[in-house]
Design an enzyme around this catalytic site. Structure first.
Site, PDB file in Angstrom:
ATOM      1  N   ASP A  22       9.891  13.967 -58.341  1.00 36.39           N
ATOM      2  CA  ASP A  22      11.240  13.394 -58.268  1.00 36.39           C
ATOM      3  C   ASP A  22      12.094  14.063 -59.334  1.00 36.39           C
ATOM      4  O   ASP A  22      11.635  14.254 -60.462  1.00 36.39           O
ATOM      5  CB  ASP A  22      11.159  11.869 -58.518  1.00 36.39           C
ATOM      6  CG  ASP A  22      12.383  11.136 -58.005  1.00 36.39           C
ATOM      7  OD1 ASP A  22      13.500  11.497 -58.431  1.00 36.39           O
ATOM      8  OD2 ASP A  22      12.231  10.215 -57.186  1.00 36.39           O
TER       9      ASP A  22
ATOM     10  N   TYR B 112      24.503  14.982 -44.033  1.00 36.09           N
ATOM     11  CA  TYR B 112      23.321  14.149 -44.289  1.00 36.09           C
ATOM     12  C   TYR B 112      22.573  13.869 -42.990  1.00 36.09           C
ATOM     13  O   TYR B 112      21.365  14.073 -42.879  1.00 36.09           O
ATOM     14  CB  TYR B 112      23.776  12.836 -44.938  1.00 36.09           C
ATOM     15  CG  TYR B 112      22.681  11.807 -45.097  1.00 36.09           C
ATOM     16  CD1 TYR B 112      21.786  11.878 -46.144  1.00 36.09           C
ATOM     17  CD2 TYR B 112      22.556  10.753 -44.185  1.00 36.09           C
ATOM     18  CE1 TYR B 112      20.789  10.932 -46.301  1.00 36.09           C
ATOM     19  CE2 TYR B 112      21.557   9.802 -44.324  1.00 36.09           C
ATOM     20  CZ  TYR B 112      20.679   9.900 -45.388  1.00 36.09           C
ATOM     21  OH  TYR B 112      19.682   8.960 -45.523  1.00 36.09           O
TER      22      TYR B 112
ATOM     23  N   GLY C 157      35.564   5.425 -40.527  1.00 35.80           N
ATOM     24  CA  GLY C 157      34.263   5.881 -40.007  1.00 35.80           C
ATOM     25  C   GLY C 157      33.174   4.829 -40.061  1.00 35.80           C
ATOM     26  O   GLY C 157      32.043   5.088 -39.643  1.00 35.80           O
TER      27      GLY C 157
HETATM   28  C1  UD2 Z   1      24.039   3.124 -43.765  1.00 29.79           C
HETATM   29  C2  UD2 Z   1      23.465   4.040 -44.820  1.00 29.79           C
HETATM   30  C3  UD2 Z   1      24.146   5.361 -44.773  1.00 29.79           C
HETATM   31  C4  UD2 Z   1      24.109   5.948 -43.376  1.00 29.79           C
HETATM   32  C5  UD2 Z   1      24.702   4.932 -42.385  1.00 29.79           C
HETATM   33  C6  UD2 Z   1      24.554   5.438 -40.965  1.00 29.79           C
HETATM   34  C7  UD2 Z   1      22.701   2.762 -46.726  1.00 29.79           C
HETATM   35  C8  UD2 Z   1      23.002   2.331 -48.120  1.00 29.79           C
HETATM   36  N1  UD2 Z   1      23.661   3.494 -46.135  1.00 29.79           N
HETATM   37  O1  UD2 Z   1      25.389   2.854 -44.072  1.00 29.79           O
HETATM   38  O2  UD2 Z   1      23.499   6.231 -45.678  1.00 29.79           O
HETATM   39  O3  UD2 Z   1      22.772   6.236 -43.061  1.00 29.79           O
HETATM   40  O4  UD2 Z   1      23.991   3.704 -42.482  1.00 29.79           O
HETATM   41  O5  UD2 Z   1      25.087   4.527 -40.084  1.00 29.79           O
HETATM   42  O6  UD2 Z   1      21.638   2.503 -46.183  1.00 29.79           O
HETATM   43  N2  UD2 Z   1      30.421  -2.630 -47.501  1.00 29.79           N
HETATM   44  C9  UD2 Z   1      31.308  -3.525 -48.059  1.00 29.79           C
HETATM   45  N3  UD2 Z   1      31.471  -3.508 -49.416  1.00 29.79           N
HETATM   46  C10 UD2 Z   1      30.791  -2.652 -50.234  1.00 29.79           C
HETATM   47  C11 UD2 Z   1      29.859  -1.756 -49.651  1.00 29.79           C
HETATM   48  C12 UD2 Z   1      29.701  -1.760 -48.269  1.00 29.79           C
HETATM   49  O7  UD2 Z   1      31.952  -4.298 -47.353  1.00 29.79           O
HETATM   50  O8  UD2 Z   1      30.983  -2.697 -51.460  1.00 29.79           O
HETATM   51  C13 UD2 Z   1      30.232  -2.655 -46.037  1.00 29.79           C
HETATM   52  C14 UD2 Z   1      30.324  -1.269 -45.401  1.00 29.79           C
HETATM   53  O9  UD2 Z   1      31.646  -0.933 -45.147  1.00 29.79           O
HETATM   54  C15 UD2 Z   1      29.487  -1.509 -44.133  1.00 29.79           C
HETATM   55  C16 UD2 Z   1      28.428  -2.516 -44.578  1.00 29.79           C
HETATM   56  O10 UD2 Z   1      28.926  -3.123 -45.752  1.00 29.79           O
HETATM   57  O11 UD2 Z   1      30.273  -2.064 -43.122  1.00 29.79           O
HETATM   58  C17 UD2 Z   1      27.091  -1.892 -44.870  1.00 29.79           C
HETATM   59  O12 UD2 Z   1      27.293  -0.838 -45.790  1.00 29.79           O
HETATM   60  P1  UD2 Z   1      26.121   0.072 -46.365  1.00 29.79           P
HETATM   61  O13 UD2 Z   1      26.766   1.163 -47.134  1.00 29.79           O
HETATM   62  O14 UD2 Z   1      25.116  -0.755 -47.047  1.00 29.79           O
HETATM   63  O15 UD2 Z   1      25.394   0.624 -45.080  1.00 29.79           O
HETATM   64  P2  UD2 Z   1      25.948   1.415 -43.800  1.00 29.79           P
HETATM   65  O16 UD2 Z   1      25.283   0.788 -42.616  1.00 29.79           O
HETATM   66  O17 UD2 Z   1      27.405   1.506 -43.763  1.00 29.79           O
END
Ligand code: UD2
Length: 313
Positions: free
Chosen positions: A32, A148, A277
């Site tokens: 790592d 990614y 997005g």
């Molecule tokens: C996940 C993965 C990302 C990518 C994506 C593909 C994680 C951490 N991220 O994103 O790498 O693979 O899936 O679809 O596993 N949110 C808030 N407030 C915050 C942060 C997030 O409201 O402070 C919302 C965000 O806009 C989303 C949801 O929470 O609607 C989940 O966010 P996330 O970043 O944990 O995961 P995701 O599914 O967007």
């Protein structure tokens, strides 16, 4: 007792896997670069069979020598720049880590005929992109939208191709939203549950992007580790890719309430417009993994409760 290589073993999922492998008395070597992981995630296991190399998986000659010398039984490829935003900002650099480093490992195993029992590559639900089909099946149309996701998909396909062309015993996983202890909450793009946890601990404000009604298939890290062990050891899981999730969804608003209940505390929430997005709905079809005998043990409530308790230790 087996010998495991875990790339990214000081990271969130990696360090949880290392802990579980050590408890089962295996020998583990972690590589790592600590760009996202933390040494403190694994330091307590160093005297119990874990060897740590502070190295990048992009150091091809180091990785080649390590693979030739150690004769691993199992190789788990979790090392990656896990930030989608970072891959958008630095596509070439992250490509080297998220794809070329994995290809180097497959190629080394092939070239030197290293007799490994299984190589598992960790891919992501990001490969499905904006495909609106629900639930997402392994056979659903993939639509990788970011460097990614492109690199995750390509590495996944290399894993499978190296299996089919050269007989390497490979398998790949597509993780959905994983959460649990040791997840790093420091970036705005960190897993949302780690951010909420951090806000609750520090009494700081949590920002919901959108109306909070977006859905996700949140998977507790212990269920992910269980899936990894199953896929590593089940001979039927070969040259193929598996969704790793719970097969259920909750809304972000549900999760905030579940967290408040688990921590017996209110969180200060503000709502801002959705991120560009952002995907509205996501959850997995896990039939394929279930056919190998898998089921998720942790509902969101159970997972959050254990998450909160384990961090209290
Ligand atoms: C996940 C993965 C990302 C990518 C994506 C593909 C994680 C951490 N991220 O994103 O790498 O693979 O899936 O679809 O596993 N949110 C808030 N407030 C915050 C942060 C997030 O409201 O402070 C919302 C965000 O806009 C989303 C949801 O929470 O609607 C989940 O966010 P996330 O970043 O944990 O995961 P995701 O599914 O967007």
């Amino acid at each position: 007792m087996d010998k495991y290589l875990v790339t990214g073993g000081a990271g969130f999922i990696g360090s949880n896997l290392v802990e579980s492998l050590v408890l089962q008395k295996n020998e583990v070597i972690v590589v790592d670069d600590l760009s996202m992981g933390k040494y403190s995630n694994i330091s307590e296991f160093i005297d119990s069979g874990v060897t740590f190399y502070h190295k990048s998986i992009t150091d091809f000659s180091f990785m080649q020598e390590l693979l030739k010398k150690e004769k691993f039984n199992y190789i788990v490829l979790l090392g990656a720049v896990a930030s989608v935003a970072d891959s958008v900002a630095r596509p070439l650099e992250t490509h080297e880590i998220n794809l070329e480093a994995n290809l180097n490992i497959f190629e080394t195993v092939r070239k030197f005929e290293i007799p490994v029992k299984k190589i598992l590559f960790a891919s992501s639900a990001a490969v499905y992109g904006n495909n609106p089909e629900l639930p997402k099946k392994e056979t659903s149309v993939i639509d990788p939208l970011t460097p990614y996701a492109v690199d995750k998909f390509a590495s996944e396909r290399y894993a499978i191709s190296y299996g089919k062309l050269y007989g390497l015993p490979t398998v790949a996983t597509r993780f959905f939203n994983v959460y649990g202890p040791k997840q790093n909450p420091e970036s705005p793009y960190s897993g949302v549950l780690s951010i909420i946890h951090n806000c609750l601990l520090n009494d700081s404000k949590f920002t919901v992007f959108g109306d909070g009604e977006q859905t996700r298939d949140f998977t507790y890290v212990k269920d992910v580790i269980k899936a990894l062990m199953l896929l590593l050891h089940d001979e039927r899981a070969l040259h193929d890719v598996y969704n790793v999730a719970t097969g259920k969804w909750t809304t972000l608003n549900d999760d905030i309430h579940a967290f408040e209940k688990a921590m017996d505390k209110k969180i200060d929430v503000e709502y801002l417009p959705a991120r560009t997005g952002d995907i509205k709905e996501s959850y997995a079809d896990i039939t394929k993994l279930s056919l190998l005998g898998y089921h998720a043990e942790f509902s969101i409530n159970e997972g959050l409760r254990e998450y909160v308790e384990s961090e209290d230790d």
